[in-house]
Design a protein around this motif. Structure first.
Motif, PDB file in Angstrom:
ATOM      1  N   ALA A   1      15.980 -91.788 -89.020  1.00 13.12           N
ATOM      2  CA  ALA A   1      14.778 -92.186 -88.285  1.00 13.12           C
ATOM      3  C   ALA A   1      14.013 -93.276 -89.025  1.00 13.12           C
ATOM      4  N   ARG A   2      13.796 -94.405 -88.320  1.00 11.37           N
ATOM      5  CA  ARG A   2      13.019 -95.516 -88.885  1.00 11.37           C
ATOM      6  C   ARG A   2      11.676 -95.672 -88.201  1.00 11.37           C
ATOM      7  N   GLY A   3      11.535 -95.104 -87.012  1.00  6.54           N
ATOM      8  CA  GLY A   3      10.312 -95.242 -86.238  1.00  6.54           C
ATOM      9  C   GLY A   3      10.486 -94.526 -84.914  1.00  6.54           C
ATOM     10  N   ILE A   4       9.627 -94.828 -83.952  1.00  8.82           N
ATOM     11  CA  ILE A   4       9.674 -94.150 -82.657  1.00  8.82           C
ATOM     12  C   ILE A   4       9.509 -95.173 -81.548  1.00  8.82           C
ATOM     13  N   CYS A   5      10.332 -95.082 -80.510  1.00 10.20           N
ATOM     14  CA  CYS A   5      10.230 -95.998 -79.374  1.00 10.20           C
ATOM     15  C   CYS A   5       9.467 -95.323 -78.239  1.00 10.20           C
ATOM     16  N   GLY A   6       9.320 -96.017 -77.121  1.00 13.93           N
ATOM     17  CA  GLY A   6       8.455 -95.545 -76.046  1.00 13.93           C
ATOM     18  C   GLY A   6       8.794 -94.173 -75.502  1.00 13.93           C
ATOM     19  N   SER A   7      10.083 -93.916 -75.247  1.00 12.98           N
ATOM     20  CA  SER A   7      10.462 -92.622 -74.671  1.00 12.98           C
ATOM     21  C   SER A   7      10.174 -91.491 -75.647  1.00 12.98           C
ATOM     22  N   GLY A   8      10.449 -91.719 -76.939  1.00 15.67           N
ATOM     23  CA  GLY A   8      10.157 -90.701 -77.946  1.00 15.67           C
ATOM     24  C   GLY A   8       8.671 -90.463 -78.101  1.00 15.67           C
ATOM     25  N   LEU A   9       7.899 -91.539 -78.024  1.00 12.33           N
ATOM     26  CA  LEU A   9       6.436 -91.428 -78.131  1.00 12.33           C
ATOM     27  C   LEU A   9       5.880 -90.552 -77.022  1.00 12.33           C
ATOM     28  N   ILE A  10       6.322 -90.783 -75.792  1.00 11.45           N
ATOM     29  CA  ILE A  10       5.833 -90.015 -74.650  1.00 11.45           C
ATOM     30  C   ILE A  10       6.227 -88.547 -74.789  1.00 11.45           C
TER      31      ILE A  10
END
Length: 375
Positions: free
Chosen positions: A200-209
């Motif tokens: 894991a390096r960060g979070i994209c839109g679907s993961g954020l939601i």
């Protein structure tokens, strides 16, 4: 590559209007198109000079930049396109690396922020033939919405902001390898997956939601958007040096209070846009029979998570259909069916455009939609 000129279309338009080189963005886009043509023809075991017909759809700003149309009227209210009509012309005029006699089809636009990509979505879904109340959405930096009561069609565009695409988020990133794309609760623990199964390096839109939806369901985030120190998973809440709380997802990936606010702004804008369209057609949200979620991004979103955060009303639960890249499908259909391309003109003209900046109801709906549903 257009993202280098701004995360949203207004920033890009202003770059063209005020930058030292007004044609720089157009050149970059044409280079990208030629690169994509080369890639696509290689996959198809063809050569670019065998391409005799090209179909292009996109948002109104990028459409105008590509065609070299004036932009000044698009960056200030009431945000009017210079031209809304469909275009058919030689590909040589765009310096596309295709057959010397190739033709380009560019679908019409509907309004300042509802472009040819939305028209292509309507064509791909045969939207004009839907006889029961339905809603079509394409969620991104701008959210395009089209609603029908089975007779009339109305549409709008909401400035949802870049949070859905991972921008303006402390550990946000595009949907690339290492981005957390899905989050779930399993045996009382938070699980997640990453694109490419990479660390894991960060979070994209679907993961954020999905992450925020989970924390809202658990009460870790209350209806106002604040973290609750007494709720489940509060042991993952970390206080920074400026006394702000952040939620630790995993090593090196945090969700700050500001990140939650960014998502609230985006989801409120879309929810308010939905309410304005329903009002325009005198529909109640419970009367909507189908919710079509378009776009490559939309196909990765959890419909339940969208209801859990209040982007969709509870009445939409179980009615959401992810239809994938409908704009791309529409563009392909225009290549195969010129009659359908010609019909796109009337499809666009008969779809009523509502400019939300002129809607007094939008602001009230927007404020109301800022809160999350109570856990």
């Amino acid at each position: 590559p257009q993202s280098a000129f701004g995360a949203d279309v207004i920033a890009r338009a202003n770059h063209v209007l005020t930058g030292d080189d007004p044609n720089a963005l157009r050149r970059v886009v044409l280079l990208a198109l030629n690169d994509l043509i080369a890639q696509a023809t290689a996959i198809a075991k063809r050569t670019p000079d065998q391409v005799v017909l090209v179909s292009i759809v996109g948002n109104t700003v990028m459409h105008h930049i590509l065609l070299g149309l004036p932009l000044s009227q698009l960056v200030r209210a009431p945000y009017l396109p210079f031209s809304t009509q469909a275009h058919v012309f030689p590909a040589a005029e765009l310096a596309l690396h295709v057959h010397a006699s190739a033709i380009v089809l560019i679908a019409p636009v509907i309004g300042g922020f509802v472009g040819a990509d939305t028209v292509a979505c309507l064509s791909a879904t045969a939207y004009e033939k839907i006889t029961a109340p339905a809603l079509l959405l394409d969620i991104g930096t701008n959210g395009e919405l089209v609603c029908t009561d089975g007779t009339r069609r109305v549409c709008c565009s909401t400035a949802a902001g870049p949070a859905f695409e991972g921008a303006n988020i402390s550990c946000g990133m595009r949907a690339e390898n290492g981005a957390i794309d899905h989050v779930w609760l399993e045996d009382g623990c938070i699980g997640f997956s990453t694109i490419g199964h990479a660390p894991a390096r960060g979070i994209c839109g679907s993961g954020l939601i999905e992450l925020i939806a989970l924390l809202v369901r658990q009460g870790t985030i209350d209806e106002t958007g604040k973290y609750d120190m007494q709720a489940p998973f509060s042991d993952r809440l970390i206080t920074s040096s400026d006394s702000k709380l952040s939620f630790r997802v995993t090593q090196g990936v945090m969700l700050s209070q500001k990140d939650v606010r960014e998502l609230q702004l985006g989801k409120a804008a879309i929810r308010a846009g939905i309410s304005v369209l329903l009002d325009a057609l005198s529909l109640h949200e419970s009367q909507i029979c189908r919710v079509l979620l378009a776009g490559a991004f939309g196909s990765h979103l959890s419909p339940d998570a969208l209801c859990d955060i209040g982007l969709f009303p509870e009445a939409f639960r179980g009615k959401v259909e992810s239809i994938g890249n409908a704009a791309g499908e529409g563009a392909k259909l225009y290549l195969k069916n010129f009659e359908l391309f010609l019909e796109s003109e009337s499809l666009a003209r008969e779809t009523e455009y509502i400019e939300l900046s002129l809607s007094t109801a939008f602001t009230n709906y927007y404020i109301d939609a800022m809160s999350f549903p109570e856990a």
